[in-house]
Design a protein around this motif. Structure first.
Motif, PDB file in Angstrom:
ATOM      1  N   MET A  49       1.208  -1.141  -0.084  1.00 30.74           N
ATOM      2  CA  MET A  49       0.080   0.183  -0.011  1.00 30.74           C
ATOM      3  C   MET A  49       0.792   0.978  -0.422  1.00 30.74           C
ATOM      4  SD  MET A  49      -2.928  -1.458   2.540  1.00 30.74           S
ATOM      5  CE  MET A  49      -3.401   0.863   3.431  1.00 30.74           C
ATOM      6  N   GLY A  50       2.060   1.200  -0.090  1.00 32.75           N
ATOM      7  CA  GLY A  50       3.085   1.919   0.548  1.00 32.75           C
ATOM      8  C   GLY A  50       3.252   3.026   1.382  1.00 32.75           C
ATOM      9  N   LYS A  51       2.776   2.389   3.010  1.00 29.76           N
ATOM     10  CA  LYS A  51       2.019   3.626   4.114  1.00 29.76           C
ATOM     11  C   LYS A  51       3.120   2.415   5.116  1.00 29.76           C
ATOM     12  CE  LYS A  51      -1.438   5.043   3.014  1.00 29.76           C
ATOM     13  NZ  LYS A  51      -1.934   5.936   3.216  1.00 29.76           N
ATOM     14  N   TYR A  52       4.472   1.708   4.187  1.00 28.30           N
ATOM     15  CA  TYR A  52       5.246   1.512   5.222  1.00 28.30           C
ATOM     16  C   TYR A  52       6.195   2.037   5.682  1.00 28.30           C
ATOM     17  CZ  TYR A  52       8.409  -1.596   7.884  1.00 28.30           C
ATOM     18  OH  TYR A  52       9.272  -2.318   8.763  1.00 28.30           O
ATOM     19  N   ARG A  53       6.793   2.608   6.593  1.00 23.84           N
ATOM     20  CA  ARG A  53       7.575   3.316   6.678  1.00 23.84           C
ATOM     21  C   ARG A  53       9.080   2.255   7.661  1.00 23.84           C
ATOM     22  NH1 ARG A  53       6.231   4.753   3.531  1.00 23.84           N
ATOM     23  NH2 ARG A  53       6.026   6.914   2.413  1.00 23.84           N
ATOM     24  N   SER A  54      10.712   2.099   7.536  1.00 24.79           N
ATOM     25  CA  SER A  54      11.051   1.462   8.425  1.00 24.79           C
ATOM     26  C   SER A  54      12.264   2.467   8.915  1.00 24.79           C
ATOM     27  CB  SER A  54      12.212   0.751   7.995  1.00 24.79           C
ATOM     28  OG  SER A  54      12.907   1.306   6.937  1.00 24.79           O
ATOM     29  N   ILE A  55      12.898   2.429  10.280  1.00 20.90           N
ATOM     30  CA  ILE A  55      13.154   3.256  11.619  1.00 20.90           C
ATOM     31  C   ILE A  55      14.217   2.716  11.386  1.00 20.90           C
ATOM     32  CG2 ILE A  55      12.137   4.670  12.396  1.00 20.90           C
ATOM     33  CD1 ILE A  55      11.880   3.073  14.813  1.00 20.90           C
ATOM     34  N   ALA A  56      16.058   2.804  12.473  1.00 19.46           N
ATOM     35  CA  ALA A  56      16.736   2.505  12.028  1.00 19.46           C
ATOM     36  C   ALA A  56      16.805   1.623  13.395  1.00 19.46           C
ATOM     37  CB  ALA A  56      18.145   3.373  11.996  1.00 19.46           C
ATOM     38  N   ARG A  57      17.487   0.651  14.236  1.00 17.40           N
ATOM     39  CA  ARG A  57      17.463  -0.015  15.534  1.00 17.40           C
ATOM     40  C   ARG A  57      18.145   0.312  16.048  1.00 17.40           C
ATOM     41  NH1 ARG A  57      17.795  -6.691  16.089  1.00 17.40           N
ATOM     42  NH2 ARG A  57      17.745  -6.845  18.226  1.00 17.40           N
ATOM     43  N   THR A  58      17.898   0.831  17.302  1.00 16.09           N
ATOM     44  CA  THR A  58      18.555   1.187  18.378  1.00 16.09           C
ATOM     45  C   THR A  58      19.756   0.408  19.003  1.00 16.09           C
ATOM     46  OG1 THR A  58      17.136   2.820  19.722  1.00 16.09           O
ATOM     47  CG2 THR A  58      18.909   2.674  20.465  1.00 16.09           C
ATOM     48  N   GLU A  59      20.985   0.675  18.107  1.00 16.23           N
ATOM     49  CA  GLU A  59      21.993  -0.169  18.811  1.00 16.23           C
ATOM     50  C   GLU A  59      22.580  -0.402  20.178  1.00 16.23           C
ATOM     51  OE1 GLU A  59      25.049  -0.452  15.897  1.00 16.23           O
ATOM     52  OE2 GLU A  59      23.832  -0.431  13.437  1.00 16.23           O
ATOM     53  N   GLY A  60      23.296  -1.557  20.868  1.00 17.10           N
ATOM     54  CA  GLY A  60      23.920  -1.118  21.602  1.00 17.10           C
ATOM     55  C   GLY A  60      23.017  -1.477  23.190  1.00 17.10           C
ATOM     56  N   VAL A  61      21.676  -2.030  22.936  1.00 16.54           N
ATOM     57  CA  VAL A  61      21.106  -1.792  24.083  1.00 16.54           C
ATOM     58  C   VAL A  61      19.617  -3.064  23.336  1.00 16.54           C
ATOM     59  CG1 VAL A  61      19.197   0.258  23.344  1.00 16.54           C
ATOM     60  CG2 VAL A  61      19.303  -1.154  26.081  1.00 16.54           C
ATOM     61  N   SER A  62      19.419  -3.868  24.098  1.00 19.14           N
ATOM     62  CA  SER A  62      18.177  -4.984  23.816  1.00 19.14           C
ATOM     63  C   SER A  62      17.438  -5.661  25.443  1.00 19.14           C
ATOM     64  CB  SER A  62      18.415  -6.035  22.786  1.00 19.14           C
ATOM     65  OG  SER A  62      19.019  -6.562  23.797  1.00 19.14           O
ATOM     66  N   THR A  63      16.112  -5.327  25.137  1.00 22.25           N
ATOM     67  CA  THR A  63      15.674  -6.264  26.448  1.00 22.25           C
ATOM     68  C   THR A  63      16.260  -8.009  27.244  1.00 22.25           C
ATOM     69  OG1 THR A  63      13.592  -5.062  25.383  1.00 22.25           O
ATOM     70  CG2 THR A  63      13.802  -7.373  27.156  1.00 22.25           C
ATOM     71  N   THR A  64      17.034  -8.248  26.210  1.00 27.63           N
ATOM     72  CA  THR A  64      17.809  -9.376  25.800  1.00 27.63           C
ATOM     73  C   THR A  64      19.040  -9.583  26.759  1.00 27.63           C
ATOM     74  OG1 THR A  64      16.451 -10.268  23.883  1.00 27.63           O
ATOM     75  CG2 THR A  64      19.111 -10.990  24.824  1.00 27.63           C
ATOM     76  N   ASP A  65      20.056  -7.939  26.629  1.00 33.72           N
ATOM     77  CA  ASP A  65      20.938  -7.867  27.206  1.00 33.72           C
ATOM     78  C   ASP A  65      20.293  -7.550  28.727  1.00 33.72           C
ATOM     79  OD1 ASP A  65      23.327  -6.313  28.034  1.00 33.72           O
ATOM     80  OD2 ASP A  65      23.050  -4.522  27.521  1.00 33.72           O
ATOM     81  N   ILE A  66      19.677  -6.850  28.651  1.00 32.59           N
ATOM     82  CA  ILE A  66      19.269  -6.081  30.508  1.00 32.59           C
ATOM     83  C   ILE A  66      18.948  -8.137  30.599  1.00 32.59           C
ATOM     84  CG2 ILE A  66      17.335  -4.638  31.287  1.00 32.59           C
ATOM     85  CD1 ILE A  66      16.843  -2.638  29.017  1.00 32.59           C
ATOM     86  N   VAL A  67      18.090  -8.215  30.750  1.00 29.36           N
ATOM     87  CA  VAL A  67      17.661  -9.113  30.913  1.00 29.36           C
ATOM     88  C   VAL A  67      19.017 -10.318  31.805  1.00 29.36           C
ATOM     89  CG1 VAL A  67      16.406 -11.564  31.107  1.00 29.36           C
ATOM     90  CG2 VAL A  67      15.095  -9.621  30.328  1.00 29.36           C
ATOM     91  N   GLY A  68      19.507 -10.436  30.587  1.00 22.13           N
ATOM     92  CA  GLY A  68      20.934 -11.065  30.893  1.00 22.13           C
ATOM     93  C   GLY A  68      21.887 -10.868  31.949  1.00 22.13           C
ATOM     94  N   ARG A  69      21.858  -9.343  32.267  1.00 25.84           N
ATOM     95  CA  ARG A  69      22.446  -7.837  33.653  1.00 25.84           C
ATOM     96  C   ARG A  69      21.512  -8.974  34.749  1.00 25.84           C
ATOM     97  NH1 ARG A  69      23.203  -1.976  31.377  1.00 25.84           N
ATOM     98  NH2 ARG A  69      23.120  -2.374  29.393  1.00 25.84           N
ATOM     99  N   MET A  70      20.249  -8.592  35.059  1.00 24.67           N
ATOM    100  CA  MET A  70      19.524  -9.060  36.348  1.00 24.67           C
ATOM    101  C   MET A  70      19.811 -10.274  36.044  1.00 24.67           C
ATOM    102  SD  MET A  70      15.916  -7.204  35.643  1.00 24.67           S
ATOM    103  CE  MET A  70      16.129  -7.590  34.331  1.00 24.67           C
ATOM    104  N   LEU A  71      20.174 -11.480  35.441  1.00 28.33           N
ATOM    105  CA  LEU A  71      21.146 -12.607  35.797  1.00 28.33           C
ATOM    106  C   LEU A  71      21.906 -12.876  36.502  1.00 28.33           C
ATOM    107  CD1 LEU A  71      19.637 -14.534  32.682  1.00 28.33           C
ATOM    108  CD2 LEU A  71      18.145 -14.760  34.531  1.00 28.33           C
ATOM    109  N   LEU A  72      22.795 -12.090  36.781  1.00 26.72           N
ATOM    110  CA  LEU A  72      23.977 -12.162  36.918  1.00 26.72           C
ATOM    111  C   LEU A  72      23.708 -10.844  38.091  1.00 26.72           C
ATOM    112  CD1 LEU A  72      26.456 -11.334  33.720  1.00 26.72           C
ATOM    113  CD2 LEU A  72      25.956 -13.832  35.349  1.00 26.72           C
TER     114      LEU A  72
END
Length: 505
Positions: free
Chosen positions: A273-296
């Motif tokens: 439909m031409g209604k899609y736009r993308s944005i750059a992913r915020t590098e250096g942070v993710s929920t996966t990384d943060i959960v890993g920190r909490m496990l430690l």
């Protein structure tokens, strides 16, 4: 200016700094330095010769002319002859004369001219600081003008451009806030759909945070205008088309990483439909990384400092400010401090209630060392470092400004310099009412004496809520460890492809 155009008043600029020296002036100064240095060297050698060698210091003269020195001088002459140096060779007296004269010249040069260089360095540093302030003010003014221009364009067109984003936003962090900021830049209004816990559980397991917690966090983001609750984790073409029509959505925005479910691109229909736009992913942070920190993060783990690969530049801090203004002279400023670690719903409610006591809220963010020392009995805190926690707080629409590395004791200097009218008790590191009272007396004694200290209802403050979030992770430790390993493999593959990295086997 066009009739009716709303142009913000220009911000006052600091007085201009003195113009920097021109190239000709700089060459002249360097030339003077060389002349003075040479003159100082000649003078130093002359004075040294007079003082040490012309019978004014017999002991020094005899030491230089001793048999041992003469033997070393002869050996040096032999080596110079072998190496092919032309005669006459310098004697030990000449060498010591040049050495002592040069040393004296350098000391005199530092005493006489070093002060001028220090003064010049101070002037340049001051000019640079003023220039940065000017740039920041001009950037804020430019953003305000751009915002007004967008509003006028949308008003002339009869409609504001509405952007839609969706996600689980579990354990919401500053990476999500940055995604909202980038998504909203495609239009004037951002509508965010929050996936329901039921559909998230069906697709990838139960979320850590409840529906209420996730919706509250998204609603409190300064870049979000509307929130749609209960959006399915995987949207069908029909559902997405109906949602876009109902909420008058112009564009659907998502990160630049593909969203494939059952071999099909979830946003394929919108892209056609031409209604899609993308944005750059915020590098250096993710929920996966943060959960890993909490496990430690537990008392049995060796001490560690919070680490992040996110590049926290000054421009990012400025962009996160969004439409944050500056306090007016008449504003009643409220100050509240804390760790703000793993910024969550309880933090948002606390700041929202604090804002009811005034017009402008300043949040103090404690340093990593302070948080670690106050939380050492409970584990390795903070989970996020100072700048990560500050970015999370800045993303909250109830916050007017942030004080980095906030002091533990709120003294008179802090209150006067920030023009604080109300000091609100922030989150505590102590889960004990009696000890918490002692902590209050130490930290807020000045505010209490001034009669500006306030304590909110216990449901809006008290014990730091980060410990509860960490506890949820540890209860499901095994499940999260497997989940992290799987997601980290996907993230590594994404970055490997993006940057052409080759991993060693």
């Amino acid at each position: 200016c066009t009739p009716g155009r709303r142009t913000p008043p220009p911000l006052p600029l600091p007085p201009p700094s003195p113009p920097p020296p021109t190239n000709d002036n700089m060459r002249m100064l360097r030339g003077m330095d060389i002349v003075l240095a040479f003159a100082g060297l000649v003078l130093s050698i002359y004075v040294t010769n007079r003082m040490l060698f012309q019978n004014l210091n017999a002991k020094f003269y005899n030491a230089v002319m001793s048999d041992w020195m003469m033997k070393n001088e002869n050996e040096m002459h032999k080596q110079l002859f072998i190496l092919g140096f032309p005669e006459p060779f310098p004697d030990m007296r000449d060498i010591l004369l040049v050495f002592l004269g040069s040393t004296t010249a350098l000391v005199l040069y530092y005493i006489v001219l070093g002060r001028r260089h220090r003064r010049k360095r101070k002037e340049i540093t001051l000019a640079l600081t003023e220039a940065r302030e000017v740039v920041e003010r001009l950037q804020n003014e430019l953003r305000e003008v751009e915002r007004l221009e967008k509003e006028e364009e949308s008003e002339e067109g009869g409609k504001k451009i509405r952007i839609f984003m969706d996600g689980a936003f579990d354990l919401m962090h500053y990476g999500h806030v940055n995604a909202f900021r980038l998504g909203r830049s495609w239009g004037q209004q951002l509508i965010v759909g929050v996936n329901s816990s039921e559909t998230i559980t069906q697709c990838k397991g139960p979320p850590v945070m409840t529906d209420e917690e996730r919706v509250t966090m998204v609603s409190a983001c300064r870049f979000v205008d509307e929130v749609i609750e209960g959006v399915p984790y995987v949207m069908t073409d029909k559902y997405l088309a109906q949602l876009m029509e109902k909420h008058e959505i112009d564009y659907v925005v998502h990160g630049d990483d593909p969203v494939i479910v059952d071999g099909k691109d979830v946003y394929a229909h919108v892209k056609k439909m031409g209604k899609y736009r993308s944005i750059a992913r915020t590098e250096g942070v993710s929920t996966t990384d943060i959960v890993g920190r909490m496990l430690l993060c537990n008392s049995h783990t060796l001490a560690r400092a919070p680490s992040s690969r996110f590049m926290k530049t000054s421009s990012i801090l400025t962009k996160f400010r969004g439409n944050m203004g500056f306090p007016k002279d008449s504003d009643k400023i409220v100050y509240i401090d804390g760790d703000w670690d793993m910024f969550n719903m309880d933090h948002v409610k606390l700041i929202r209630e604090a804002k009811r006591l005034g017009d402008f809220v300043i949040c103090g963010v404690h340093s990593d060392d302070l948080v670690a020392s106050k939380s050492k009995d409970r584990g390795n805190f903070p989970i996020m470092d100072l700048h990560e926690r500050a970015l999370s707080v800045i993303g909250c629409k109830f916050v007017g400004d942030v004080l980095l590395d906030a002091p533990w004791e709120i003294d008179l200097d802090v209150i006067k310099s920030l023009n604080i009218s109300v000091v609100v008790r922030g989150t505590s590191y102590i889960d004990n009412d009696d000890k918490r009272k002692e902590e209050e007396n130490d930290r807020y004694s000045v505010a209490k004496d001034l009669g500006i200290f306030r304590v909110l209802d216990e449901k809006f403050g008290g014990f730091s809520p980060v410990y509860d979030v960490v506890e949820r992770i540890h209860i499901n430790r095994e499940r999260f460890q497997k989940k992290i390993a799987k997601k980290k493999a996907k993230e590594d593959a994404y970055y490997d492809e993006k940057y052409g990295r080759v991993r060693k086997k």
